[in-house]
Structures are given as C-alpha cells and as structure tokens.
Design an enzyme around this catalytic site. Structure first.
Site, PDB file in Angstrom:
ATOM      1  CB  THR A 251       8.096  21.843  36.913  1.00  0.00           C
ATOM      2  OG1 THR A 251       7.747  23.190  37.182  1.00  0.00           O
ATOM      3  CG2 THR A 251       7.914  21.005  38.143  1.00  0.00           C
TER       4      THR A 251
ATOM      5  CE  LYS B 226      -0.202  17.592  28.642  1.00  0.00           C
ATOM      6  NZ  LYS B 226      -0.167  17.899  30.083  1.00  0.00           N
TER       7      LYS B 226
ATOM      8  CD  GLU C 219       3.137   6.068  29.923  1.00  0.00           C
ATOM      9  OE1 GLU C 219       1.991   6.529  30.110  1.00  0.00           O
ATOM     10  OE2 GLU C 219       3.341   4.915  29.487  1.00  0.00           O
TER      11      GLU C 219
ATOM     12  CB  VAL D 235      -1.952  10.534  28.493  1.00  0.00           C
ATOM     13  CG1 VAL D 235      -3.341  10.161  29.005  1.00  0.00           C
ATOM     14  CG2 VAL D 235      -2.030  10.987  27.038  1.00  0.00           C
TER      15      VAL D 235
ATOM     16  N   GLY E 229       0.093  12.157  33.546  1.00  0.00           N
ATOM     17  CA  GLY E 229       1.322  12.320  34.332  1.00  0.00           C
ATOM     18  C   GLY E 229       2.065  11.035  34.624  1.00  0.00           C
TER      19      GLY E 229
ATOM     20  N   GLY F 296      -2.322  29.536  41.531  1.00  0.00           N
ATOM     21  CA  GLY F 296      -1.460  29.082  40.438  1.00  0.00           C
ATOM     22  C   GLY F 296      -1.728  27.651  40.011  1.00  0.00           C
TER      23      GLY F 296
ATOM     24  CD  GLU G 228      -1.818  24.316  31.398  1.00  0.00           C
ATOM     25  OE1 GLU G 228      -0.939  25.105  31.008  1.00  0.00           O
ATOM     26  OE2 GLU G 228      -1.651  23.090  31.457  1.00  0.00           O
TER      27      GLU G 228
ATOM     28  CG  ASP H 262      -4.606  19.508  29.979  1.00  0.00           C
ATOM     29  OD1 ASP H 262      -3.426  19.556  29.606  1.00  0.00           O
ATOM     30  OD2 ASP H 262      -5.023  18.722  30.864  1.00  0.00           O
TER      31      ASP H 262
ATOM     32  CE  LYS I 195      -3.458  15.830  30.361  1.00  0.00           C
ATOM     33  NZ  LYS I 195      -3.802  16.233  31.740  1.00  0.00           N
TER      34      LYS I 195
END
Lengths: 428, 428
Positions: free
Chosen positions: A14, A107, A131, A134, A136, A189, A192, A203, A207
């Site tokens: 993506t 990350k 960038e 963390v 998005g 979905g 993760e 996750d 960050k």
C-alpha cells in the site's frame, strides 16, 4: 536546477504504491518545491507480476532489495518492507554502507536497531529519515526534532495506534465487549497479521521509543518501556469511566524524571473534554510539551496509503533539499544511555471494585486507602441486585507504589468480590 | 563543530526577551541540535535602560535597528519590532541586502510585502523565515511547507487569533454580550493597541494570506481576502448555534477553486464535536488538508513569550543547520499571481430571524427560500412573549449567491421583524 534525486523503492504494498503514485502525479510540484526532479530508478518487491493498479514496468526491477539498495543509480533507498530483522535490516545497512540515504516507514527497525543505524548513517555521512514510522501522515518527527528545537521537551504523550483506538471507541459506541470488537476488527482486516503488535501495544511502543529518543536525546530504548495492551480493558470500565467524565485510551507517555526515563504504554483515563479524550476512531494524536512552547497537539491519520506515503515524501523532499540532520536529532555519539525509570510520577487513579454486601465494607476500603496515604477525590456506590456492590473511586494524586500497596492491603479485608481494577488518570 | 551562528535581535519586548532567554538557558542543547554555537552579537530596542528581567549588557547595543541589521558580526537578523512599514521593513530589507538571513515574527510585513521580500532574499541568496508569524508556537509553516511537501494542498482552515476565540468562548460561557466581553478583554490588555487588528480579523487575515501562499504556490495576496470580524456576533447567535449543535468561530479559510483563490476570514459555525468546535479560549488551531494526507489538525498556543520565541528559535536552528529553502516554499519567480475568487463554494447556512406573529409568516419565508433554490434541513420556531417569533433555520448546502438572493427576497415579504442573521456552516 540540480541533478535529479533518484529513488530505489523496496516494497510495493500500500505505502510503496502510494509513494510511486505521488512521484508520478506530482512531478512538477515536487521539482518546484525541492529544486530537483525526483525520479524512481528501480523498484523491488516479492511478486513482480502482481497487478498494483499502477504501471511499474517503466522502472528497473530487482528481485533482491539488497541489490536495489546498492545500485549506482539510486541516491535514496526507500525501505517499505517492514520488520526489524531480515531483508529490511540488511537492505538498509547495505544502502548506508553504499553511500545512499535511507527513508523508511519501519518503526520496529528504528525502535530496535535505531542507534546502530544512526551510527552507520553518520559514518557514511548519509541520513536516515523515518517520518512515516510514527503517527502516519502527522509530521510529528519534524515537529519534535525541528519545530521544537528551541525547547527542553518535558513530555510526549499520545494515541499512536489507530486500531486500538478504533477498538476502544467501538466498544464504547456499540456497548460490545473487548472480545467481540477484537473479533470484528480482525475479521475486517484492521489488525496486523500478529494482532498482539496492535492490541498488545507493541506497535505503539515502537513509535514511543523513537519519540523518546528525539525528545530527550537518549539512545532509543524499546526494552525500557513499561508495556501493557488493551486486552484487559472491559466494557464495564469504559462505561464507568464515562460516568465519571473520562475516556479510556491506550496512551504512550515518555518523560524524563530525576530517576531516569519513564516510558509507559498503557490504558489510561483522560478527561473526556481533553483533546485526547475527544479522539475517536482510528485517528492518531501526539501531544508534545516543551519548556518554551507549552503544549502542542497534532492530530491526523495514523495509517493508510496516502497519509503514510505523504510522510515518506516529506522525507524524500527534505533530502532533495539537502537537509541531512543526525538521525535522532543530535550526533549518535552524543545520545545518552537512559536509565529506565519505574513509573513513579504521581497521578490520580480510577478504581473499580465489587464489595461484598456487608456492613462496614466501604469503611474498610476507605480505611485501607487512607492508611496507604491515598486520599479519595470522588466515590460512587451503585445500586445492585446481587450480593456485590459496584464501587467506583477516583483518588487524588498518588504514586503507583502507594496505590499498589493499598491494592495489596485491600485483598486482606475480606470485603472484596473479585479483583479491583486500577487505571491511571493521566494528567493532560 | 562549525562556526558560531551570530544573531542580531531587534526588538526586546516579550518575544525578544523570550528568544534571549532560550539562547542563554539552552546553549549546550542548541549546539548539540544544530552542530554550532548559537550566540547573540548585538541587540536593539527603543529603551536601553528598561529592566527586562534579564541582563542584556553583555550584548552590544544599537539604537538603530537598521545599523544592527548591517553589522558584520550578525549572521541572522531577528526582527521582532512589528508593523509592516517603517523600521521593521527597512531593517529587514537592509539585512537581506547586507547578506544576512532574517527570522521574523512579523505577520503584517509578510502579508503585505512578502513577495518583494522573497525576491530580495533570493537575489541575496539568503533566507527569510517566519514560523512565529502564524499561530505562535505551532510549527504550522514547517508542517505545511515541509511536512506536506508531497501533497497538493486542498484547503487550509483555522482559528488564528486567540483573542477573538477567547472573546467568543467567554461570551458563551458567561452569557455576556460582545460589547461587554470586548470591554473586559481590552481592560485586561488582551487586545492589540488597535483592537480592530484582533476583532476586525486583520491579524488573522495576515496569517491566512501567508498560509495561502505556501499552500497554493501563489503570491501572497492579503487584499484578496474577504474579511469580516467578530463584532456582529451576538450572544443570541452563540446560544442559538449551540442549540443546533454548533459553535461560532472566526475562521480563516483558503482553498483553490476553478475560478481562483478563495480566501475568507469570517465568523462561521462548525459542529461542536469537531476539533475546531472544541477549541475554547485563546488557543489556535490550523487544519491542513492535502490530497495524500487527508486532514491533519495542529493545535497550540498562538501567542505569548515562550511559544513565539520557540517558533523563532526553530527558524534560527534550521538556518544554523543550513536549511535555506525559498521563502514561500518555491522560487519567488515561480509563485503564481492568483485571482481572488468571490466565495462561491456551497455550504449549509444558519439563519436566525424574527417573524411577525401573523398567519402564514413562516410559509412565506419557506416559500422564498424554496424559490431561491435553498432547501431547509432543520427549522425551529421558539415560543415567544412579544409579537415577533424567533426562528432558526439550518439550510442544506447552497451557494452564497443563492442565499443572498433569498435574503433579499425575504425583506419584501413583510413578515420579518428586523434583519435576518446568516452565518455559513463551514464543512470541517
């Protein structure tokens, strides 16, 4: 106009496709903003033949990301593979060793190997930017490293995992249990492949470790984070917190204390009227506090093709303009090794318990809290039909140690039905 | 470590002293973050002997800011004098002509003379930075120019004057009239010496003009802004808007349309649950929208010593690190001249009116709206004791032209008591 800046993009999921899309659609705009053409030399992914919705045949193809990282016609290696070991790590190392700049959204890689990579980047006189790693699309790395450069940063606090915030919001709005919403989100979905990365707080903790390093000039220390996920947050607590004027959020908090660096990822209560309390759904928010600026709040999409690609391109544009700051804001050799501090900063706490329906039960609890030096700000006992009475307590500020001592003493009173729930009310 | 970066600071009011304070208190931190010592060579202000709470005798003194701007031992001229003509302008011009970089907090100067100064900076191969000119401590210039560099920016919207937001919040919370709160705020020193700069929306419009230029790659065009202040906002409208689920905010909005650049500064309604609707008191908020990132929201203190000095120091640190981007993000010669667009983007509108207590009055109003193509989303008529009935209407999306036509036709119906109030409900 200077020479073109040539990208090698590893990973065409993506985010990778989002980056290709921006480079294709906005070439004139990017050239105007950076003074250089930004072009793609080559790409790499697992499956060359997959339909990605964009023509990629015009770019050279490499089966191997490490070979891509070393190509002579690549100035910036864009790592969008993911994972903190294996190909992603080796390719980033190869890129730096071959004199390429690196832009990554990874990350985990930064949180685990950030310091070594910062050293590698410096010795190669190249930069590594992240960038997109963390929050998005929110330019929080830039805000912290550059926008607050004149500040002694005092605290970083945020909601850094949209999936967890979505789950907590959905539980509240639909009145569903954690297990029900988890199953729903997993089925859609939203989580993760290993859901513990999300709901276990891992996750978000990756960050937080990155932000801590930038904020406090310390070596990234993921292992120093006190980590708790959202799986013990119950719909009862969400409702009870709302009744007292709070929301439950999975908060990442970092602050430097006299005893060391306190880094926590844990479900906390925040006032429902605060910016963090008002953050519903999959959005991210980071609150930065500094001695000069006071508090600034950044809010935006924490994931997705466009937002993450936007952050990647911000880094690419900075590199195109020649911005080559140290990876964590100061020279790697100047980054301090922090001592992980056991959470000791005082805060109010929320307690929910069930009391046996016996005379004097509430007095015993109040007495135990008082003996431990924990004073009660607000208390509510609810009407009940069974033999245990639901009780909510909001304490005045107290330390985690004092609170834990009181909780231990409570079990000896013989008036508790089940185990009390204690959640920190983070001052925001 | 490179050569020190030497500042000349003109203006030692609140912000100037804030900058001196940061340079003194955080010299080691600043050196670590920029790789250079940041030092002050000389300062300038109106009154040398004034007690400023900090020793300034160690810095050379210049009575004349223009002389300061030209000193050989100044690398960066920090302009904190204010005003778009006179000394501030001449000193900034002198600094650039003498090969100095400039950092300023002067929104009026940038909004009126920004393009000429950008050209002057480019021909001198120096930069002019102004993070402090917009939204105080929020790094919004950086977020827009660098953080969103990969985006086609689609809209900028914000609350950019804390005094106006304070007044509107205070009116709502205390139930006071505009005149009462204005007098109170003026007495407390919350307003500029010329209060029209605040309540007339001029100060906020200066900021909007700067953001527009950055967002859309156009020459700064302050005169192209449709400007309205908050002085016609009544406590009745604040209450009625709240009753329909909205807050009234003085919003600056910039978006590029097919007919040109639409820049508006006007009181608008926003949903009370939106980030802008939740912004109370003197805080600023800027919402940035881009084709890739979607929407990001930045919130923080819009004024004051620490926040504004924090923004000045962000610029100083960037210059110390060698970041020398074009003043408005792209080369001055590439900035387009925009056509100011008459506001035509459709939106819902809020209408408040008093109807004569006659049979068929409401039908006449509804009919006029319908004839003008304006359809009604929600309507409320309130109970009343006098002969005029308060009526609130929220329309579906309509254009300003259609709405204005309907308002003109209403006056001919003979059922209105007084003039209707119409406020745009900005989609956020």
């Amino acid at each position: 106009m200077s020479e073109p800046l040539r990208l090698g993009i590893a990973g065409l999921g993506t985010v990778g496709i989002g980056v290709v899309r921006i480079v294709r659609q906005h070439s004139a705009m990017l050239a105007a903003r950076t003074g250089r053409e930004i072009m793609i030399s080559a790409v790499s992914a697992r499956d060359r033949s997959k339909d990605r919705g964009l023509p990629i045949a015009q770019y050279d193809w490499e089966d191997d990301a490490i070979t891509l990282a070393r190509r002579d016609d690549v100035d910036v290696f864009v790592e969008l593979i993911g994972g903190h070991e294996g190909t992603a790590k080796h390719a980033v190392e190869a890129a730096l060793a071959s004199g390429k700049h690196v832009v990554t959204a990874n990350k985990a890689l930064l949180a685990i190997h950030g310091h070594a990579l910062a050293e590698a980047a410096e010795s190669a006189q190249r930069t590594l930017r992240y960038e997109a790693a963390v929050a998005g699309g929110i330019p929080v790395i830039k805000a912290l490293m550059e926008g607050l450069a004149g500040n002694d940063v005092t605290r970083v606090i945020g909601v850094m995992n949209g999936s967890c915030n979505y789950i907590l919001t959905r539980m509240e709005n639909a009145g569903l249990s954690y297990a029900e919403v988890f199953a729903e989100a997993d089925g859609l979905g939203y989580l993760e492949a290993d859901p513990q990365l999300d709901v276990g707080g891992i996750d978000a903790a990756h960050k937080l470790a990155i932000l801590s390093s930038l904020a406090f000039g310390t070596k990234v220390d993921f292992d120093g984070i006190t980590l708790e996920g959202i799986d013990r947050v119950s719909i009862e607590d969400i409702r009870a917190a709302a009744d007292m004027g709070y929301k439950i959020k999975l908060l990442g908090i970092a602050q430097m204390t006299g005893r060391g660096l306190e880094q926590r990822m844990q479900p906390c209560l925040v006032p429902e009227t605060s910016p963090l309390g008002q953050l519903d759904g999959g959005t991210n928010m980071v609150v930065l506090e500094g001695d000069a600026v006071g508090q600034i709040v950044l809010r935006g999409p924490g994931a997705g093709e466009g937002p993450t690609a936007s952050a990647v391109m911000a880094d690419v544009c900075d590199i195109a303009k020649g911005a080559l700051a140290p990876v964590f804001g100061i020279a790697a050799a100047a980054l301090k090794t922090s001592t992980p501090a056991h959470a000791q900063l005082p805060a109010p706490y929320y307690l929910r318990m069930s009391l046996e329906d016996k005379p004097g039960a509430l007095a015993k609890i109040a007495s135990v809290l008082g003996d431990a030096g924990v004073s009660i700000d607000r208390m509510r006992q609810y009407g009940h039909e069974d033999t245990a009475a639901p009780v909510l307590i909001v304490t005045h500020k107290t330390t985690p140690d004092a609170l834990n001592a009181a909780l231990a003493d409570m079990t000896g009173t013989g008036v508790l039905s089940g185990t009390p729930v204690a959640l920190r009310i983070e001052p925001v």
